[in-house]
Design an enzyme around this catalytic site. Structure first.
Site, mmCIF file in Angstrom:
data_model
loop_
_atom_site.group_PDB
_atom_site.id
_atom_site.type_symbol
_atom_site.label_atom_id
_atom_site.label_comp_id
_atom_site.label_asym_id
_atom_site.label_seq_id
_atom_site.Cartn_x
_atom_site.Cartn_y
_atom_site.Cartn_z
ATOM 1 N N GLY A 95 0.811 -1.208 0.000
ATOM 2 C CA GLY A 95 0.000 0.000 0.000
ATOM 3 C C GLY A 95 0.845 1.258 0.000
ATOM 4 C CG ASP A 96 0.759 3.604 2.472
ATOM 5 O OD1 ASP A 96 -0.337 4.171 2.575
ATOM 6 O OD2 ASP A 96 1.197 2.795 3.317
ATOM 7 C CD GLU A 97 1.325 0.239 -3.307
ATOM 8 O OE1 GLU A 97 1.410 -0.932 -2.918
ATOM 9 O OE2 GLU A 97 0.254 0.904 -3.256
ATOM 10 C CE LYS A 99 -3.375 1.652 -4.144
ATOM 11 N NZ LYS A 99 -2.292 1.631 -3.142
ATOM 12 C CE LYS A 101 2.080 12.485 -10.088
ATOM 13 N NZ LYS A 101 3.497 12.780 -9.785
ATOM 14 C CG ASN A 121 -8.748 -0.277 4.753
ATOM 15 O OD1 ASN A 121 -9.606 0.056 3.940
ATOM 16 N ND2 ASN A 121 -8.264 -1.498 4.789
ATOM 17 C CG HIS A 124 -6.158 6.541 -2.864
ATOM 18 N ND1 HIS A 124 -7.007 5.968 -3.777
ATOM 19 C CD2 HIS A 124 -5.451 5.521 -2.334
ATOM 20 C CE1 HIS A 124 -6.829 4.656 -3.792
ATOM 21 N NE2 HIS A 124 -5.892 4.372 -2.918
ATOM 22 C CB THR A 382 -3.053 8.868 3.472
ATOM 23 O OG1 THR A 382 -1.939 9.022 2.600
ATOM 24 C CG2 THR A 382 -4.112 9.891 3.099
ATOM 25 N N GLY A 385 -1.558 8.429 9.894
ATOM 26 C CA GLY A 385 -0.462 9.313 10.256
ATOM 27 C C GLY A 385 0.733 8.574 10.819
ATOM 28 C CE LYS A 414 6.126 9.438 -1.909
ATOM 29 N NZ LYS A 414 6.144 9.408 -0.442
#
Length: 508
Positions: A95-97, A99, A101, A121, A124, A382, A385, A414
């Protein structure tokens, strides 16, 4: 943050070098149409395409010489328009890749953006044309593109207070949601008490806790699976709603002594959900019918995955996973569409790896190195935190995700975060403690904790790449890094993120 002085070792056990590489081993709605015809909403989509009212562009002028009205270069537009009628964007790690954007960029070229699984959960982060930041959890990222209809499918668990909070936040910033968000009548409702017992469950596990977001996702899916859950369609029957809610709350109280339930709680919740039902009614839709009708009318559909394959209930690092299927299979079960209609899937992967919460992380960078990479990439959840654990890109896990999902291409995000490093490592091989190679990603968590990772070390580029918009303009070392990943996983990288802004994307 300048991290050029740091060589981010992953606590290597041994190191061997060659002219090219070095290796190290590491332990590692239709509005008002729900009871009528669905063609009315689909016809509206066509009219919007003919009469766009707003041009959305980046706050930074792209460097490409030819751009469309959304700030996408000619080569990028060609790449996007080649995507199939039903395409998807899925995560390749934990997760948190980033997506959201890519979905935000692609959404301008699709009629419908749909969520198929998960709940609040999934966090984005996207930016509007003025650079304002929006953190979305339930509403699909395509909402900022006013020509796009956003579908919350039957596989999603919906927390209504959270959904309304997101809608209020969007509308207060000039983003229209009426008639643009369709909520499946088959989706299950996630109640506040699900969140409470999520925390109680984690407390029970003590040191063995899974590290959930405590958003109630697991308990809600548990209610669904044991068949005492409450669906969106139940809000239309307030005569039976109290009995169903009473049974659900009573079961929770019987299972968790710390959960205090009584008649007053039931009365308050019923009154609360009567108001929610009235407000939600215009959004409620038979999305299975809507999606299949849209497919037959050749509308373009983009599926936005939440979480990622390494958190999949079946294919992830179980039990440190989510409660749904964020891989390709979840698209069909979470939207009610046939496998044969699903076309191009784009896998999103960071140029390094992060993970929130507990669970195996073979390429994790421990100590100060991980901390510096975390701050350089602003790696904080996101949704919660919480600081994310950071490590090198894990090629073994990425190849595994590509096998499961059959990705047509990848979006590497990134890449700019690594710009200050003099050298960058890729985790390319897993080895047993005796030195023999593992040929697949293991399900055995004990083995994952014991295995050794073999790394390739590549040269860094140590220059700012955030303003570059053409692949050929990237430093040679950056291109070598991208191409080595392609070579190792066997999937082309078509999109490269080099910053948080909408236009900070290279089309390869």
């Amino acid at each position: 943050m300048n991290i050029s002085i740091l060589r981010l070792d992953s606590n290597p056990i041994t190191t061997a070098t060659s002219p090219a590489t070095a290796t190290a081993n590491h332990r590692s709605g239709i509005l008002g149409c729900y009871n009528g015809t669905y063609s009315c909403r689909l016809n509206q989509l066509q009219q919007r395409k003919k009469n766009p009212s707003i041009i959305v562009c980046s706050t930074t002028k792209p460097l490409a010489s030819v751009v469309d009205r959304h700030g996408v270069s000619e080569s990028g537009l060609s790449r996007i328009e080649s995507l199939s009628q039903v395409s998807g964007v899925l995560g390749c790690q934990w997760g948190d890749e980033g997506k959201g954007k890519l979905v935000d960029i692609l959404a301008k070229h699709f009629d419908i953006v749909a969520r198929c699984q998960g709940g609040a959960n999934a966090g984005h982060t996207i930016y509007n044309s003025e650079g304002k930041k929006f953190a979305l959890h339930l509403v699909p990222s395509g909402i900022l593109n006013e020509e796009t209809v956003c579908v919350i499918g039957n596989g999603v668990v919906v927390h209504l207070p959270g959904l309304f909070k997101e809608i209020d936040g969007l509308e207060s910033n000039g983003v229209s949601c009426q008639g643009r968000i369709l909520v499946s009548d088959r989706a299950h409702l996630l109640f506040d008490f699900h969140q409470e017992i999520d925390g109680l469950r984690e407390a029970e596990l003590a040191k063995s806790f899974i590290g959930t977001t405590k958003r109630g996702i697991g308990p809600c899916y548990s209610s669904k699976v044991i068949r005492n859950g409450i669906r969106v369609s139940d809000l239309r029957h307030m005569d039976t709603f109290p009995q169903k809610l009473d049974r659900l709350l009573s079961d929770a109280a019987a299972r968790f002594p710390g959960f205090k339930y009584g008649p007053e709680m039931l009365r308050e919740e019923v009154e609360r959900y009567k108001k929610f039902a009235e407000r939600l009614e215009p959004f409620i839709t038979d999305t299975v019918h809507f999606m299949n009708d849209a497919i037959s009318q050749k509308k373009k559909i983009l599926v936005e995955g939440g979480q990622a394959t390494m958190l999949d209930i079946d294919f992830g690092t179980y039990p440190f996973v989510t409660s749904s299927s964020p891989s390709a299979g979840g698209i069909c079960t979470g939207l009610g569409i046939a496998p044969r209609v699903v076309g191009d899937l784009v896998g999103v992967v960071k140029a390094y790896t992060t993970r929130v919460g507990s669970g195996p992380f073979p390429t994790e960078i421990m100590g100060k190195g991980g901390d510096l990479l975390r701050f350089a990439g602003q790696e904080f959840g996101t949704t919660t935190g919480r600081p994310r654990r950071c490590g090198w890109l894990d090629i073994v896990a990425l190849r595994y995700c590509c096998q499961i999902n059959g990705f047509a291409s990848l979006n590497l995000t990134k890449l700019d975060v690594l710009s200050d490093l003099s050298e960058i490592q890729l985790g390319v091989t897993y080895r047993h403690p005796d030195g023999s190679i593992l040929n697949s990603f293991p399900s055995d968590l004990r083995l994952l904790e014991q295995l050794k990772v073999e790394y390739e070390v590549l040269r860094g580029w140590q220059s700012d790449i955030s303003s570059i918009r053409k692949y050929s303009d990237l430093p040679k070392s950056a291109r070598e890094y991208v191409e080595r990943i392609e070579e190792l996983v066997g999937v082309p990288i078509h999109y490269i993120g080099i910053g948080p802004g909408r236009d900070a994307l290279i089309y390869k």
